[in-house]
Design an enzyme around this catalytic site. Structure first.
Site, PDB file in Angstrom:
ATOM      1  N   HIS A  55       0.825  -1.294  -0.127  1.00  0.00           N
ATOM      2  CA  HIS A  55      -0.061   0.096   0.134  1.00  0.00           C
ATOM      3  C   HIS A  55       0.919   1.224  -0.136  1.00  0.00           C
ATOM      4  O   HIS A  55       2.012   1.213   0.164  1.00  0.00           O
ATOM      5  CB  HIS A  55      -1.022   0.031   1.090  1.00  0.00           C
TER       6      HIS A  55
ATOM      7  N   HIS B 233       1.791   3.905   1.716  1.00  0.00           N
ATOM      8  CA  HIS B 233       2.378   4.617   2.990  1.00  0.00           C
ATOM      9  C   HIS B 233       3.647   4.622   2.972  1.00  0.00           C
ATOM     10  O   HIS B 233       4.401   3.720   2.600  1.00  0.00           O
ATOM     11  CB  HIS B 233       1.744   4.048   4.117  1.00  0.00           C
TER      12      HIS B 233
ATOM     13  N   ASP C  87       6.052   4.447   5.069  1.00  0.00           N
ATOM     14  CA  ASP C  87       6.733   3.251   5.765  1.00  0.00           C
ATOM     15  C   ASP C  87       6.897   1.978   5.102  1.00  0.00           C
ATOM     16  O   ASP C  87       7.286   0.877   5.511  1.00  0.00           O
ATOM     17  CB  ASP C  87       6.494   3.255   7.196  1.00  0.00           C
ATOM     18  N   HIS C  88       6.016   2.050   3.670  1.00  0.00           N
ATOM     19  CA  HIS C  88       5.897   0.459   3.102  1.00  0.00           C
ATOM     20  C   HIS C  88       6.463   0.982   1.694  1.00  0.00           C
ATOM     21  O   HIS C  88       6.688  -0.152   0.888  1.00  0.00           O
ATOM     22  CB  HIS C  88       4.457   0.228   3.011  1.00  0.00           C
TER      23      HIS C  88
END
Length: 243
Positions: A60, A62, A64-65
Site C-alpha cells: 500500500h 504509505h 513506511d511501506h
C-alpha cells in the site's frame, strides 16, 4: 529460500526498528516485499547488490511501506547504473504514485526513471498476477483507504509467502495464509483496535484459522515488542528465516 527482515517497524519506529521491508532470496535473484523509507540503508548494511533484486511488491501507499523506492531508484540510476530490468508491482496507480513520489523527493529525477528498464504491474483483487515464475495475488486489506491497502501472497520457486500488509481484521487473511510456507502478520497493538491494525489478543482468538507452516508478527508497537507472552514468533530487524 531465505527471508531477510530489512525492517519490521511501524510508522513511528517503535523499538528503534526500520520501516517495513522483507527480502526474499533464492539463488542469485531477490524480491522485495515492501520498500519502506529506510530500505536502501538496510540493503547496504546487508551488502545486497541492488542489481540482484528483480521485483519490488508494494502492499500500500504509505511512506513506511513504499517511501524507499526513490532512494532505491536514485542509487540504481546514478550510483551504480542498473543494467538489469526491474519490475514494480502494486495497487492501482502504482506507476503514477512512484513517479510523483520520485519527483517530490528528488526533483528532476522522475523523468530519468522513464529511461530505465522499469516495468509496472497493477494487481487486481484476488486475481493471480503471473510474472514469469512468480505468482502474486492480492486481497483488499482494512486500512487507510487512500493508501489502497492490500494483503499480498507471493508464490515463487515452490514456496508461498503471505504478508498481511497493514490491516485490521478481515476474513481475507484466511485465504491469504492458507497453505503458506510463511505468514507475516501485522500486530500493532496488544488489544483489539477499531480500525486499521490488528491486536495481539485478537490474533490469539483467530490463530486456529491460519493454515500456515510458520507465522511471524511484524509492525509492532512497543507494548507488543515488550510483551512477555510467547504465543507468536516476533520478527526483529536483521533476522533471517529459512523457508
Amino acid at each position: 529460500m531465505e527471508l531477510t527482515v530489512l525492517g519490521c517497524g511501524d510508522a513511528f519506529g517503535n523499538g528503534g526498528r526500520n520501516n517495513t521491508s522483507f527480502l526474499l532470496s533464492e539463488g542469485d535473484e531477490r524480491i522485495l516485499l515492501d520498500c519502506g523509507a529506510s530500505t536502501l540503508i538496510r540493503l547496504k548494511h546487508e551488502k545486497i547488490d541492488l542489481e540482484s533484486i528483480s521485483t519490488i511488491v508494494i502492499s500500500h501507499f504509505h511512506g513506511d511501506h513504499f517511501g524507499g523506492i526513490p532512494f532505491f531508484l536514485i542509487s540504481s540510476m546514478f550510483e551504480n547504473p542498473r543494467k538489469k530490468p526491474l519490475t514494480i508491482v502494486g495497487p492501482e496507480g502504482v506507476a503514477k504514485r512512484v513517479f510523483d513520489l520520485q519527483e517530490a523527493m528528488y526533483a528532476g529525477t522522475a523523468a530519468k526513471t522513464l529511461e530505465m528498464d522499469l516495468t509496472y504491474h497493477e494487481y487486481e483483487e484476488s486475481e493471480p498476477l503471473i510474472l514469469v515464475d512468480k505468482t502474486i495475488t492480492a486481497w483488499k486489506a482494512e486500512h487507510s483507504p487512500p493508501s489502497i491497502p492490500h494483503c499480498i501472497r507471493v508464490e515463487w520457486k515452490g514456496k508461498t509467502i503471505a504478508f498481511s500488509g497493514d490491516t485490521s481484521w478481515t476474513d481475507n487473511l484466511i485465504p491469504l495464509a492458507d497453505g503458506s510456507d510463511l505468514f507475516i502478520c501485522e500486530c500493532n497493538f496488544l488489544d483489539k483496535v477499531n480500525f486499521g491494525h490488528l491486536g495481539y489478543s485478537e490474533l490469539l482468538e483467530k490463530q486456529t484459522l491460519f493454515n500456515t507452516k510458520q507465522m511471524w508478527l511484524t509492525h509492532m508497537a512497543d507494548e507488543v515488542i515488550e510483551s512477555s507472552d510467547s504465543s507468536f514468533n516476533k520478527l526483529t530487524d536483521g533476522l533471517k528465516i529459512t523457508i
